[in-house]
Scaffold this motif. Structure first.
Motif: not given
Ligand code: OGA
Ligand code: NI
Length: 356
Positions: A213-217, A230-234, A285-287, A295-299
């Motif tokens: 669970i990512n949270h971006y205040p 910028k990354h690709r998921d491992a 690649d995503h970022r 505020a943003r939360t992703t699951i």
């Protein structure tokens, strides 16, 4: 150094965690990205339809389409865009809303409730972290993240958060359903690659399931920061839900917004899928951008290899015309080199790519 931070006193953790109970009035120096990495880079070209994201791929599992057609759509979406959004996937809107609410609630609890869970040891089945590789990275990212192992449920649910009170009761069944959905997707992908349907079900390649669970205040100046670089998921595959914009995927050299589609899953393939498919499929690649108003939360549900697993291109895909593009490696070796270069994919992949 990566170590167990649960020994740390609260004042250090207060500095590390963004969700520390204070509103940020300005962006601390260590979160300001160098110019070339800031959100406006590279600038969107004029008339670019890509940044307006109209025609990004949507795959409908209820469609009535035949299996071969769905597989074709998946491969086309990955080739062209590097991701797709999945709708009518069988996870109820109500369940997704409940999980999203609990995720938000977790980051809204008093700091004292959360700080107990702060830990940067990879070994811990439940951890709260901040940024990406906080201890070693040059610049920090505007994200806190709660992550825990999920599979098999009986083995891990006892380590999950006790608060919010309904967390285990709601997230437990959700994780079981998410594993089934991820398996269904991987079955279609295996068939599309010409592998046996259950290729990804067999053992260690996909044994690890994590809930992240990512949270971006709120960020006082989104032009200076990033939620994630910028990354690709491992991993092998990621399924993500978002209800606020922020995720961008790099397509043909330009950053494209992935617009939140209610109750859809954004599906991204990880680097292990790219390697196993011998580059027939790619990890995009995503970022993540921050914002100053919501505020943003992703699951996210992430399926990964065990650390002991050996990963390499599937033998079935190799012949004289299609030589292996990667050498086999132990996933732990890969994962450590990926973290050591702070998710710089090109750099990490150099160790595993073969000259063909
Ligand atoms: C990730 C990721 C995107 C998001 O967790 O790897 O890319 O929008 N998350 O939270
Ligand atoms: Ni990611």
């Amino acid at each position: 150094m990566v170590g167990d931070k649960r020994e740390n006193n609260n004042s250090t953790i207060e500095v590390i965690l963004l969700t520390n109970g204070f509103n940020h009035q300005s962006v601390p120096q260590s979160y300001i990205q160098p110019l070339e990495k800031r959100p406006t880079n590279p600038p969107p070209s004029l008339h670019s339809a890509k940044t307006t994201h109209q025609n990004t791929p949507i795959i409908d599992f209820r469609d009535g389409s035949n299996r071969a057609d769905i597989i074709h759509q998946i491969f086309k979406a990955i080739e062209e865009f590097g991701f797709f959004q999945l709708i009518n996937h069988g996870i109820s809107a109500e369940m997704m809303d409940e999980v999203m609410s609990l995720g938000k609630e977790f980051f809204e609890m008093p700091f004292e409730e959360r700080s107990k869970l702060y830990c940067d040891s990879m070994e811990t089945p439940l951890r709260l972290i901040s940024s990406v590789t906080y201890e070693t990275e040059e610049f920090h990212y505007w994200r806190d993240s709660l992550r825990h192992a999920c599979h098999p449920l009986d083995e891990f649910i006892h380590a999950w958060p006790l608060k919010p009170a309904k967390y285990r009761e709601v997230v437990g069944p959700y994780c079981v359903k998410m594993r089934a959905l991820a398996s269904k997707l991987m079955e279609l992908i295996a068939e599309g690659l010409g592998l046996k349907s259950h290729y990804f079900d067999d053992g260690d390649i996909t044994r690890i399931q994590s809930m992240v669970i990512n949270h971006y205040p709120l960020c006082p100046d989104p032009s200076l920061t990033l939620g994630l670089p910028k990354h690709r998921d491992a991993n092998v595959i990621t399924l993500l839900t978002q209800d606020v914009s922020g995720l961008q995927v790099l397509k043909d050299g330009e950053w494209m917004n992935v617009v939140p589609l209610p109750h859809a899953f954004v599906v991204l393939l990880g680097l292990q899928m790219q390697v196993i498919s011998n580059d027939k499929l790619r990890s995009a690649d995503h970022r993540v951008l921050t914002n100053s108003t919501t505020a943003r939360t992703t699951i996210t549900t992430q399926i990964s290899c065990t650390m002991e697993c050996t990963v390499g291109p599937a033998e079935e895909l190799l012949d004289e015309i299609n030589p292996a593009k990667y050498r086999p490696y132990k996933y732990q070796e890969f994962f450590e080199s990926y973290l050591a270069v702070n998710l710089d994919t090109e750099e990490a992949m150099k160790h595993y790519k073969l000259q063909t």
